[in-house]
Write a protein that holds these residues in place. Sequence first.
Motif, PDB file in Angstrom:
ATOM      1  N   TRP A 175       6.518 -12.009   5.349  1.00 54.65           N
ATOM      2  CA  TRP A 175       5.233 -11.354   5.598  1.00 54.65           C
ATOM      3  C   TRP A 175       5.433  -9.852   5.770  1.00 54.65           C
ATOM      4  O   TRP A 175       4.691  -9.045   5.207  1.00 54.65           O
ATOM      5  CB  TRP A 175       4.584 -11.956   6.850  1.00 54.65           C
ATOM      6  N   GLU A 176       6.466  -9.486   6.558  1.00 57.30           N
ATOM      7  CA  GLU A 176       6.728  -8.072   6.816  1.00 57.30           C
ATOM      8  C   GLU A 176       7.058  -7.316   5.538  1.00 57.30           C
ATOM      9  O   GLU A 176       6.535  -6.230   5.283  1.00 57.30           O
ATOM     10  CB  GLU A 176       7.876  -7.931   7.813  1.00 57.30           C
ATOM     11  N   ARG A 177       7.910  -7.881   4.703  1.00 58.15           N
ATOM     12  CA  ARG A 177       8.266  -7.212   3.448  1.00 58.15           C
ATOM     13  C   ARG A 177       7.053  -7.079   2.526  1.00 58.15           C
ATOM     14  O   ARG A 177       6.876  -6.057   1.870  1.00 58.15           O
ATOM     15  CB  ARG A 177       9.409  -7.944   2.765  1.00 58.15           C
ATOM     16  N   ALA A 178       6.233  -8.101   2.475  1.00 54.92           N
ATOM     17  CA  ALA A 178       5.031  -8.021   1.632  1.00 54.92           C
ATOM     18  C   ALA A 178       4.125  -6.877   2.091  1.00 54.92           C
ATOM     19  O   ALA A 178       3.599  -6.125   1.263  1.00 54.92           O
ATOM     20  CB  ALA A 178       4.277  -9.348   1.665  1.00 54.92           C
ATOM     21  N   LYS A 179       3.975  -6.712   3.386  1.00 52.22           N
ATOM     22  CA  LYS A 179       3.157  -5.619   3.920  1.00 52.22           C
ATOM     23  C   LYS A 179       3.797  -4.255   3.637  1.00 52.22           C
ATOM     24  O   LYS A 179       3.129  -3.306   3.226  1.00 52.22           O
ATOM     25  CB  LYS A 179       2.934  -5.782   5.432  1.00 52.22           C
ATOM     26  N   SER A 230       3.545  -3.481  -0.079  1.00 55.04           N
ATOM     27  CA  SER A 230       2.167  -3.150  -0.433  1.00 55.04           C
ATOM     28  C   SER A 230       1.847  -1.708  -0.044  1.00 55.04           C
ATOM     29  O   SER A 230       1.273  -0.942  -0.839  1.00 55.04           O
ATOM     30  CB  SER A 230       1.225  -4.124   0.278  1.00 55.04           C
ATOM     31  N   GLY A 231       2.219  -1.326   1.167  1.00 53.88           N
ATOM     32  CA  GLY A 231       2.000   0.046   1.609  1.00 53.88           C
ATOM     33  C   GLY A 231       2.796   1.049   0.790  1.00 53.88           C
ATOM     34  O   GLY A 231       2.320   2.141   0.479  1.00 53.88           O
ATOM     35  N   THR A 232       4.013   0.674   0.421  1.00 54.72           N
ATOM     36  CA  THR A 232       4.858   1.570  -0.368  1.00 54.72           C
ATOM     37  C   THR A 232       4.290   1.757  -1.768  1.00 54.72           C
ATOM     38  O   THR A 232       4.312   2.871  -2.308  1.00 54.72           O
ATOM     39  CB  THR A 232       6.300   1.039  -0.425  1.00 54.72           C
ATOM     40  N   VAL A 233       3.777   0.699  -2.360  1.00 54.43           N
ATOM     41  CA  VAL A 233       3.139   0.824  -3.682  1.00 54.43           C
ATOM     42  C   VAL A 233       1.936   1.762  -3.577  1.00 54.43           C
ATOM     43  O   VAL A 233       1.722   2.610  -4.454  1.00 54.43           O
ATOM     44  CB  VAL A 233       2.745  -0.563  -4.243  1.00 54.43           C
ATOM     45  N   ASN A 234       1.173   1.654  -2.504  1.00 58.60           N
ATOM     46  CA  ASN A 234       0.050   2.590  -2.290  1.00 58.60           C
ATOM     47  C   ASN A 234       0.562   4.021  -2.156  1.00 58.60           C
ATOM     48  O   ASN A 234      -0.067   4.962  -2.646  1.00 58.60           O
ATOM     49  CB  ASN A 234      -0.752   2.207  -1.050  1.00 58.60           C
ATOM     50  N   MET A 235       1.689   4.188  -1.496  1.00 56.38           N
ATOM     51  CA  MET A 235       2.290   5.505  -1.351  1.00 56.38           C
ATOM     52  C   MET A 235       2.688   6.070  -2.708  1.00 56.38           C
ATOM     53  O   MET A 235       2.469   7.251  -2.993  1.00 56.38           O
ATOM     54  CB  MET A 235       3.542   5.370  -0.461  1.00 56.38           C
ATOM     55  N   ILE A 236       3.278   5.230  -3.543  1.00 52.74           N
ATOM     56  CA  ILE A 236       3.681   5.661  -4.891  1.00 52.74           C
ATOM     57  C   ILE A 236       2.451   6.073  -5.696  1.00 52.74           C
ATOM     58  O   ILE A 236       2.457   7.098  -6.378  1.00 52.74           O
ATOM     59  CB  ILE A 236       4.470   4.547  -5.609  1.00 52.74           C
ATOM     60  N   PHE A 272      -0.498   5.174   4.484  1.00 55.63           N
ATOM     61  CA  PHE A 272      -0.621   4.222   3.374  1.00 55.63           C
ATOM     62  C   PHE A 272      -0.412   2.771   3.791  1.00 55.63           C
ATOM     63  O   PHE A 272      -0.647   1.867   3.005  1.00 55.63           O
ATOM     64  CB  PHE A 272       0.393   4.567   2.281  1.00 55.63           C
ATOM     65  N   LYS A 273       0.026   2.533   5.002  1.00 57.78           N
ATOM     66  CA  LYS A 273       0.367   1.165   5.414  1.00 57.78           C
ATOM     67  C   LYS A 273      -0.883   0.302   5.549  1.00 57.78           C
ATOM     68  O   LYS A 273      -1.968   0.813   5.843  1.00 57.78           O
ATOM     69  CB  LYS A 273       1.160   1.180   6.708  1.00 57.78           C
ATOM     70  N   PRO A 274      -0.730  -0.996   5.333  1.00 56.81           N
ATOM     71  CA  PRO A 274      -1.855  -1.900   5.546  1.00 56.81           C
ATOM     72  C   PRO A 274      -2.302  -1.856   7.006  1.00 56.81           C
ATOM     73  O   PRO A 274      -1.475  -1.694   7.913  1.00 56.81           O
ATOM     74  CB  PRO A 274      -1.284  -3.282   5.190  1.00 56.81           C
ATOM     75  N   LEU A 292       6.319   1.066  11.680  1.00 59.60           N
ATOM     76  CA  LEU A 292       6.570   2.151  10.738  1.00 59.60           C
ATOM     77  C   LEU A 292       8.051   2.148  10.383  1.00 59.60           C
ATOM     78  O   LEU A 292       8.835   2.914  10.914  1.00 59.60           O
ATOM     79  CB  LEU A 292       6.192   3.508  11.365  1.00 59.60           C
ATOM     80  N   ARG A 293       8.432   1.274   9.521  1.00 61.31           N
ATOM     81  CA  ARG A 293       9.833   1.138   9.139  1.00 61.31           C
ATOM     82  C   ARG A 293      10.077   1.712   7.772  1.00 61.31           C
ATOM     83  O   ARG A 293       9.196   2.233   7.125  1.00 61.31           O
ATOM     84  CB  ARG A 293      10.232  -0.339   9.117  1.00 61.31           C
ATOM     85  N   TYR A 294      11.297   1.543   7.329  1.00 58.30           N
ATOM     86  CA  TYR A 294      11.626   1.877   5.953  1.00 58.30           C
ATOM     87  C   TYR A 294      11.155   0.757   5.048  1.00 58.30           C
ATOM     88  O   TYR A 294      10.741  -0.300   5.520  1.00 58.30           O
ATOM     89  CB  TYR A 294      13.127   2.148   5.813  1.00 58.30           C
ATOM     90  N   ALA A 295      11.220   0.943   3.755  1.00 61.63           N
ATOM     91  CA  ALA A 295      10.547   0.052   2.804  1.00 61.63           C
ATOM     92  C   ALA A 295      11.199  -1.306   2.600  1.00 61.63           C
ATOM     93  O   ALA A 295      10.596  -2.195   2.022  1.00 61.63           O
ATOM     94  CB  ALA A 295      10.428   0.747   1.452  1.00 61.63           C
TER      95      ALA A 295
END
Length: 158
Positions: A23-27, A30-36, A56-58, A64-67
């Motif tokens: 779940w955490e990685r999916a979130k 998702s936020g990282t793709v929005n950042m890109i 950009f995070k959900p 607030l971690r790394y990707a």
Amino acid sequence: LFLPIQAKTKILSAFDVQKGTTWERAKLWSGTVNMIKGNPFIGHGVNTYSRNFPAFKPADYPDLRYAHNCYLQMAAETGLFGLGSFLLLLVYVFRRQLRRIRQKQSDAFWYAAGIGLFSGLIAFLAHSGVDTHLYSLVMATLFWMGLGIMAAEKHCKL
């Protein structure tokens, strides 16, 4: 069948998409793709992921971690041009190494070392898809040294 209950629980939790690491990685992804998408070509700047991710995070992700994915984090920080350059370098070095392995262009030591380095770096890069090893100084140094040795192998004499 013979694993302790703690090991079984840990393995099964990897498939739980409602909580835990999946779940955490999916979130995060998702936020990282929005950042890109926010700055796709040149990114937001090297080593600025944690500073820019909150925008950009959900909404339902609290941290607030790394990707947890080197390639997504690299694209977010350096853009698709930066990620593309990195991948092109890898393709170039790996194609040369594969050619040397297939043609056995080295003595026995360098042949075995080349296969070992190639295999190790492929495994490292595969695992970088679910973690950010290239953002650890020790791991990045090991990676670049291995890649450099593999790239320069043809010029090395023992």
